[in-house]
Write a protein that holds these residues in place. Structure first.
Motif, short mmCIF file in Angstrom:
data_model
loop_
_atom_site.label_atom_id
_atom_site.label_comp_id
_atom_site.label_asym_id
_atom_site.label_seq_id
_atom_site.Cartn_x
_atom_site.Cartn_y
_atom_site.Cartn_z
N VAL A 127 0.83 -1.21 0.00
CA VAL A 127 0.00 0.00 0.00
C VAL A 127 0.87 1.25 0.00
N LEU A 128 1.91 1.27 0.83
CA LEU A 128 2.78 2.44 0.90
C LEU A 128 3.50 2.68 -0.43
N SER A 129 3.89 1.61 -1.10
CA SER A 129 4.55 1.73 -2.39
C SER A 129 3.60 2.30 -3.44
N GLY A 131 2.72 9.82 -5.61
CA GLY A 131 3.28 11.08 -5.14
C GLY A 131 2.88 11.45 -3.74
N LEU A 132 2.47 10.46 -2.94
CA LEU A 132 2.00 10.71 -1.58
C LEU A 132 2.97 10.10 -0.56
N GLN A 133 3.27 10.83 0.48
CA GLN A 133 4.11 10.34 1.57
C GLN A 133 3.21 10.02 2.76
N VAL A 134 3.13 8.75 3.09
CA VAL A 134 2.21 8.28 4.13
C VAL A 134 3.00 7.46 5.14
N GLU A 135 2.60 7.53 6.41
CA GLU A 135 3.30 6.82 7.47
C GLU A 135 2.45 5.70 8.05
N ARG A 136 3.09 4.61 8.40
CA ARG A 136 2.45 3.50 9.11
C ARG A 136 2.52 3.78 10.60
N LEU A 194 -7.32 11.68 0.75
CA LEU A 194 -6.10 11.84 -0.03
C LEU A 194 -6.28 12.86 -1.15
N LYS A 195 -7.50 13.00 -1.62
CA LYS A 195 -7.76 13.95 -2.71
C LYS A 195 -7.51 15.39 -2.26
N SER A 196 -7.61 15.66 -0.97
CA SER A 196 -7.33 17.01 -0.50
C SER A 196 -5.84 17.32 -0.58
N HIS A 204 -6.01 15.83 -8.15
CA HIS A 204 -6.39 15.08 -9.36
C HIS A 204 -6.64 13.59 -9.09
N LEU A 205 -6.34 13.12 -7.88
CA LEU A 205 -6.40 11.69 -7.59
C LEU A 205 -7.82 11.14 -7.69
#
Length: 230
Positions: free
Chosen positions: A132-134, A140-145, A211-213, A217-218
């Motif tokens: 999911v993180l990949s 283009g999103l940086q997300v943390e577990r 995530l769209k915020s 364009h997502l």
């Protein structure tokens, strides 16, 4: 006279036949990818159960699905303690209970559900979270577990996940808030009886964000494509 539930039995029987065929074609135990076009939460949760029942022998699978407005609660939760049942009933949303633990979640077509299903021996949280993180990084999103097995960004939660084990199989499934109706989320997840006391597992409320915020364009389709390619 129509027998209650008969359409669902027929629909699941059809999907079961397709899955059996797909697995027969999957003898090399490559991961099976499925994208459900059904927006019924009960049928999609049943699909997860079906995949889980075959995973020990058939190999890993990734299932993606969406639903019409619904609240899905964990297996050990009390719906009166978790959500606004009156609003759900009056406004035509749906209520479902999943086979895994964890808290209550609101879902609609702006949310993408994922289920990573493997044998117990192949189960790896690093792998399923990494998938999911990949996919999100590819977008283009940086997300943390987080320590509570959720995903967050910008100080807010974008995904909750849970786990289920049956015989020799394991499932790690979760949500991805892409363009969900957050007002409905707060509306339906505000319990009508907040002072109710029970031995059920209570949800932990966190701030959430779409995530769209962060990436205007997502679309859900783009996120689904990134998960398939991850």
């Amino acid at each position: 006279m129509q027998v209650f539930g008969k359409p669902d039995v027929i629909r699941l029987g059809f999907w079961a036949c397709l899955l059996e065929y797909a697995w027969n074609m999957n003898k090399a135990r490559h991961a099976l990818f499925m994208r459900s076009l059904d927006a019924n939460p009960w049928r999609n949760l049943a699909m997860e159960e079906f995949l889980l029942s075959r995973a020990a022998d058939a190999g890993p699978a990734l299932l993606l699905w969406q639903t019409e407005p619904a609240v899905v609660i964990g297996k050990n939760q009390n719906p009166w303690q978790e959500c606004n049942l009156k609003a759900i009933r009056q406004e035509g949303a749906r209520l479902a209970r999943r086979s895994s633990g964890g808290g209550a979640v609101y879902q609609d077509r702006g949310n993408l559900n994922f289920a990573v299903i493997t044998s117990r021996e192949e189960r790896s949280l690093d792998h399923s979270f990494g998938l999911v993180l990949s996919a999100l990084e590819r977008l283009g999103l940086q997300v943390e577990r987080t320590e509570r097995h959720s995903l967050s960004t910008a100080g807010a939660k974008i995904s909750g996940t849970a786990f289920c084990f049956k015989r020799g199989a394991a499932m790690h499934h979760g949500t991805l808030l892409i363009d969900a109706h957050l007002e409905n989320l707060r509306h339906y997840l505000t319990p009508a009886a907040p002072d109710l006391r029970s031995h059920a597992i209570a949800s932990k409320r966190d701030p959430v964000i779409n995530l769209k915020s962060l990436l205007p364009h997502l679309t859900v389709e783009e996120a689904a494509g990134a998960l398939r390619e991850a």
